[in-house]
Design a protein around this motif. Structure first.
Motif, short mmCIF file in Angstrom:
data_model
loop_
_atom_site.label_atom_id
_atom_site.label_comp_id
_atom_site.label_asym_id
_atom_site.label_seq_id
_atom_site.Cartn_x
_atom_site.Cartn_y
_atom_site.Cartn_z
N SER A 2 0.82 -1.20 0.00
CA SER A 2 0.00 0.00 0.00
C SER A 2 0.87 1.26 0.00
O SER A 2 2.04 1.23 0.32
CB SER A 2 -0.92 -0.01 1.22
OG SER A 2 -0.15 -0.01 2.40
N HIS A 3 0.26 2.35 -0.37
CA HIS A 3 0.95 3.64 -0.40
C HIS A 3 1.24 4.11 1.02
O HIS A 3 0.42 3.98 1.91
CB HIS A 3 0.10 4.68 -1.13
CG HIS A 3 0.75 6.01 -1.22
ND1 HIS A 3 0.57 6.97 -0.26
CD2 HIS A 3 1.59 6.53 -2.13
CE1 HIS A 3 1.27 8.04 -0.58
NE2 HIS A 3 1.90 7.80 -1.71
N ARG A 4 2.39 4.67 1.22
CA ARG A 4 2.80 5.21 2.52
C ARG A 4 3.10 6.69 2.36
O ARG A 4 3.60 7.12 1.32
CB ARG A 4 4.05 4.51 3.06
CG ARG A 4 3.86 3.04 3.31
CD ARG A 4 3.04 2.84 4.56
NE ARG A 4 2.82 1.41 4.72
CZ ARG A 4 1.88 0.92 5.48
NH1 ARG A 4 1.05 1.70 6.13
NH2 ARG A 4 1.71 -0.36 5.59
N ARG A 5 2.83 7.44 3.40
CA ARG A 5 3.16 8.86 3.39
C ARG A 5 4.67 9.03 3.36
O ARG A 5 5.40 8.25 3.95
CB ARG A 5 2.58 9.54 4.62
CG ARG A 5 1.10 9.55 4.65
CD ARG A 5 0.53 10.36 5.80
NE ARG A 5 1.44 10.56 6.90
CZ ARG A 5 1.12 10.40 8.18
NH1 ARG A 5 -0.09 10.03 8.52
NH2 ARG A 5 1.99 10.63 9.13
N ASP A 6 5.12 10.08 2.70
CA ASP A 6 6.54 10.37 2.60
C ASP A 6 6.95 11.37 3.69
O ASP A 6 7.36 12.48 3.42
CB ASP A 6 6.87 10.93 1.21
CG ASP A 6 8.36 11.07 0.98
OD1 ASP A 6 9.13 10.41 1.68
OD2 ASP A 6 8.74 11.84 0.09
N ASP A 7 6.76 10.94 4.94
CA ASP A 7 7.18 11.74 6.08
C ASP A 7 7.63 10.79 7.18
O ASP A 7 7.63 9.56 6.99
CB ASP A 7 6.05 12.67 6.56
CG ASP A 7 4.79 11.94 7.00
OD1 ASP A 7 4.83 10.70 7.18
OD2 ASP A 7 3.76 12.61 7.17
N ALA A 8 8.04 11.32 8.30
CA ALA A 8 8.58 10.47 9.37
C ALA A 8 7.57 9.41 9.82
O ALA A 8 7.95 8.26 10.03
CB ALA A 8 9.01 11.33 10.55
N ALA A 9 6.30 9.79 9.96
CA ALA A 9 5.29 8.82 10.40
C ALA A 9 5.10 7.71 9.36
O ALA A 9 4.94 6.54 9.71
CB ALA A 9 3.97 9.53 10.68
N GLY A 10 5.13 8.08 8.10
CA GLY A 10 4.97 7.09 7.03
C GLY A 10 6.14 6.13 6.96
O GLY A 10 5.97 4.92 6.79
N VAL A 11 7.35 6.66 7.10
CA VAL A 11 8.55 5.81 7.07
C VAL A 11 8.56 4.90 8.29
O VAL A 11 8.90 3.72 8.18
CB VAL A 11 9.82 6.66 6.97
CG1 VAL A 11 11.07 5.81 7.17
CG2 VAL A 11 9.89 7.36 5.62
N GLU A 12 8.16 5.42 9.43
CA GLU A 12 8.10 4.59 10.64
C GLU A 12 7.09 3.46 10.47
O GLU A 12 7.37 2.31 10.83
CB GLU A 12 7.74 5.43 11.85
CG GLU A 12 7.72 4.63 13.14
CD GLU A 12 7.40 5.48 14.37
OE1 GLU A 12 7.23 4.88 15.43
OE2 GLU A 12 7.34 6.71 14.27
N ALA A 13 5.93 3.75 9.89
CA ALA A 13 4.92 2.72 9.65
C ALA A 13 5.45 1.65 8.70
O ALA A 13 5.24 0.46 8.90
CB ALA A 13 3.64 3.34 9.11
#
Length: 57
Positions: A2-13
């Motif tokens: 799935s698509h992930r956000r390109d920010d710290a929270a997205g990378v952590e997930a």
């Protein structure tokens, strides 16, 4: 995947999800430096990371 956000929270997930897969290696496409944040985060979490040049794969 799935698509992930390109920010710290997205990378952590994404790092958490990859850690749960027990992958032998996590390969990231070299994208002019944009991959380095994710590569660093994954590596710091103990994941085996390689950054690959798509022209050489």
């Amino acid at each position: 995947m799935s698509h992930r956000r390109d920010d710290a929270a997205g990378v952590e997930a994404l790092t958490d999800r990859l850690a749960g897969l027990s992958a032998a290696v996590v390969a990231l496409e070299a994208t002019g430096g944009f991959e380095m944040f994710a590569a660093s985060a994954h590596s710091a979490a103990g994941l085996p990371v390689v950054v690959v040049n798509p022209a050489q794969v």
